[in-house]
Design a protein around this motif. Structure first.
Motif, short mmCIF file in Angstrom:
data_model
loop_
_atom_site.label_atom_id
_atom_site.label_comp_id
_atom_site.label_asym_id
_atom_site.label_seq_id
_atom_site.Cartn_x
_atom_site.Cartn_y
_atom_site.Cartn_z
N GLN A 32 0.83 -1.21 0.00
CA GLN A 32 0.00 0.00 0.00
C GLN A 32 0.86 1.26 0.00
O GLN A 32 0.49 2.27 -0.58
N CYS A 33 1.99 1.20 0.67
CA CYS A 33 2.87 2.36 0.77
C CYS A 33 3.56 2.62 -0.56
O CYS A 33 3.85 3.76 -0.90
N CYS A 36 2.74 5.25 -3.21
CA CYS A 36 3.08 6.66 -3.00
C CYS A 36 4.52 6.90 -2.56
O CYS A 36 4.94 8.04 -2.49
N HIS A 37 5.25 5.87 -2.21
CA HIS A 37 6.60 6.06 -1.68
C HIS A 37 7.62 5.18 -2.39
O HIS A 37 7.38 3.98 -2.55
N ARG A 56 15.22 10.16 10.75
CA ARG A 56 15.08 11.44 10.05
C ARG A 56 14.09 12.33 10.78
O ARG A 56 13.16 11.85 11.42
N GLY A 59 9.32 15.78 7.81
CA GLY A 59 9.22 16.90 6.87
C GLY A 59 10.55 17.51 6.47
O GLY A 59 10.60 18.69 6.12
N TYR A 64 11.60 17.57 -1.43
CA TYR A 64 10.21 17.13 -1.40
C TYR A 64 9.34 18.24 -0.82
O TYR A 64 9.72 18.89 0.16
N TYR A 66 6.62 19.16 1.25
CA TYR A 66 5.74 18.70 2.33
C TYR A 66 4.60 19.69 2.59
O TYR A 66 4.69 20.86 2.22
N SER A 67 3.60 19.22 3.29
CA SER A 67 2.56 20.12 3.80
C SER A 67 3.17 20.95 4.93
O SER A 67 4.11 20.50 5.59
N TRP A 77 11.53 10.52 13.28
CA TRP A 77 10.93 9.23 12.90
C TRP A 77 11.69 8.06 13.50
O TRP A 77 12.43 7.36 12.82
N LYS A 97 -0.70 15.74 4.64
CA LYS A 97 -1.39 15.45 3.38
C LYS A 97 -1.25 14.01 2.92
O LYS A 97 -1.53 13.71 1.76
N MET A 98 -0.81 13.11 3.79
CA MET A 98 -0.74 11.70 3.39
C MET A 98 -2.16 11.13 3.39
O MET A 98 -2.79 11.01 4.44
C1 HEC Z 1 -1.90 7.94 -1.10
C2 HEC Z 1 -0.47 8.11 -0.98
C3 HEC Z 1 0.22 7.58 0.26
C4 HEC Z 1 0.15 6.34 0.83
C5 HEC Z 1 -0.73 5.17 0.43
C6 HEC Z 1 1.10 6.33 1.92
N1 HEC Z 1 1.73 7.54 2.01
FE1 HEC Z 1 3.14 8.11 3.38
N2 HEC Z 1 3.08 10.00 2.70
C7 HEC Z 1 2.35 10.44 1.60
C8 HEC Z 1 2.50 11.87 1.46
C9 HEC Z 1 1.88 12.72 0.38
C10 HEC Z 1 3.36 12.27 2.52
C11 HEC Z 1 3.79 13.70 2.86
C12 HEC Z 1 2.83 14.23 3.93
C13 HEC Z 1 2.91 15.72 4.18
O1 HEC Z 1 3.81 16.40 3.67
O2 HEC Z 1 2.03 16.20 4.88
C14 HEC Z 1 3.70 11.08 3.27
C15 HEC Z 1 4.53 11.06 4.39
C16 HEC Z 1 4.99 9.92 5.01
C17 HEC Z 1 5.98 9.86 6.05
C18 HEC Z 1 6.73 11.04 6.65
C19 HEC Z 1 8.05 11.15 5.90
C20 HEC Z 1 8.89 12.36 6.20
O3 HEC Z 1 9.89 12.54 5.47
O4 HEC Z 1 8.60 13.14 7.13
C21 HEC Z 1 6.16 8.55 6.36
C22 HEC Z 1 7.11 7.97 7.39
C23 HEC Z 1 5.27 7.78 5.53
N3 HEC Z 1 4.58 8.63 4.73
C24 HEC Z 1 5.18 6.40 5.53
C25 HEC Z 1 4.20 5.67 4.85
C26 HEC Z 1 4.02 4.24 4.97
C27 HEC Z 1 4.93 3.30 5.75
C28 HEC Z 1 2.92 3.92 4.23
C29 HEC Z 1 2.24 2.57 4.10
C30 HEC Z 1 1.76 1.96 5.34
C31 HEC Z 1 2.45 5.14 3.59
N4 HEC Z 1 3.25 6.17 4.01
C32 HEC Z 1 1.37 5.23 2.73
C33 HEC Z 1 1.60 9.65 0.76
C34 HEC Z 1 1.22 8.34 1.02
#
Ligand code: HEC
Length: 120
Positions: A32-33, A36-37, A56, A59, A64, A66-67, A77, A97-98
């Motif tokens: 699932q991750c 987007c990652h 880390r 943000g 990148y 970020y919001s 983290w 915004k995740m």
């Molecule tokens: C629909 C897309 C999406 C999915 C699915 C998603 N993420 Fe994210 N994730 C994002 C976005 C966009 C951000 C940036 C959020 C912000 O800037 O507010 C983020 C931010 C993060 C961060 C913070 C990173 C930082 O550099 O501060 C982590 C950790 C993270 N995600 C882990 C995960 C993990 C692990 C999963 C799966 C369980 C996951 N994400 C699923 C889109 C997604």
């Protein structure tokens, strides 16, 4: 003590167990991750690369966008914070915004966090 605090403490205890040595394969829950990652350094996607995310500052990945909420969140983290965030992203960093509802099963959270630790 709030439920979320209790939960974080319980998860922290779980993830404090020693990690298996060597590069791990991504657990199924990580699929699932991946939508987007990226997991390699500098990998661009909808979300920031998760390479080196453990340790880390939230943000803080250069390049990148970020919001404002994530930039202002001031978390580091580590395994405990990641566990709390992944269980309920909107509760841990309000306004981020995740677009992900969270992993409701603590076993899946642990599997994903154990994997994130290996991304370095
Ligand atoms: C629909 C897309 C999406 C999915 C699915 C998603 N993420 Fe994210 N994730 C994002 C976005 C966009 C951000 C940036 C959020 C912000 O800037 O507010 C983020 C931010 C993060 C961060 C913070 C990173 C930082 O550099 O501060 C982590 C950790 C993270 N995600 C882990 C995960 C993990 C692990 C999963 C799966 C369980 C996951 N994400 C699923 C889109 C997604």
């Amino acid at each position: 003590m709030k439920f979320s605090t209790l939960f974080a403490v319980a998860v922290a205890a779980l993830v404090a167990a020693p990690f298996a040595a060597g590069a791990a394969d991504a657990p199924a829950a990580f699929n699932q991750c991946k939508m987007c990652h990226k997991t390699e350094a500098g990998g661009k996607s909808m979300g920031p690369s998760l390479f080196g995310v453990v340790g880390r500052k939230s943000g803080s990945l250069e390049g990148y966008s970020y919001s404002p909420a994530m930039v202002a969140s001031g978390k580091t983290w580590d395994a405990a914070n990641l566990s709390t965030y992944l269980a309920d992203p909107k509760a841990f960093v309000p306004g981020n915004k995740m677009a992900f509802a969270g992993l409701k099963d603590p076993a899946l959270v642990k599997a994903v966090v154990d994997y994130l630790v290996t991304l370095k």
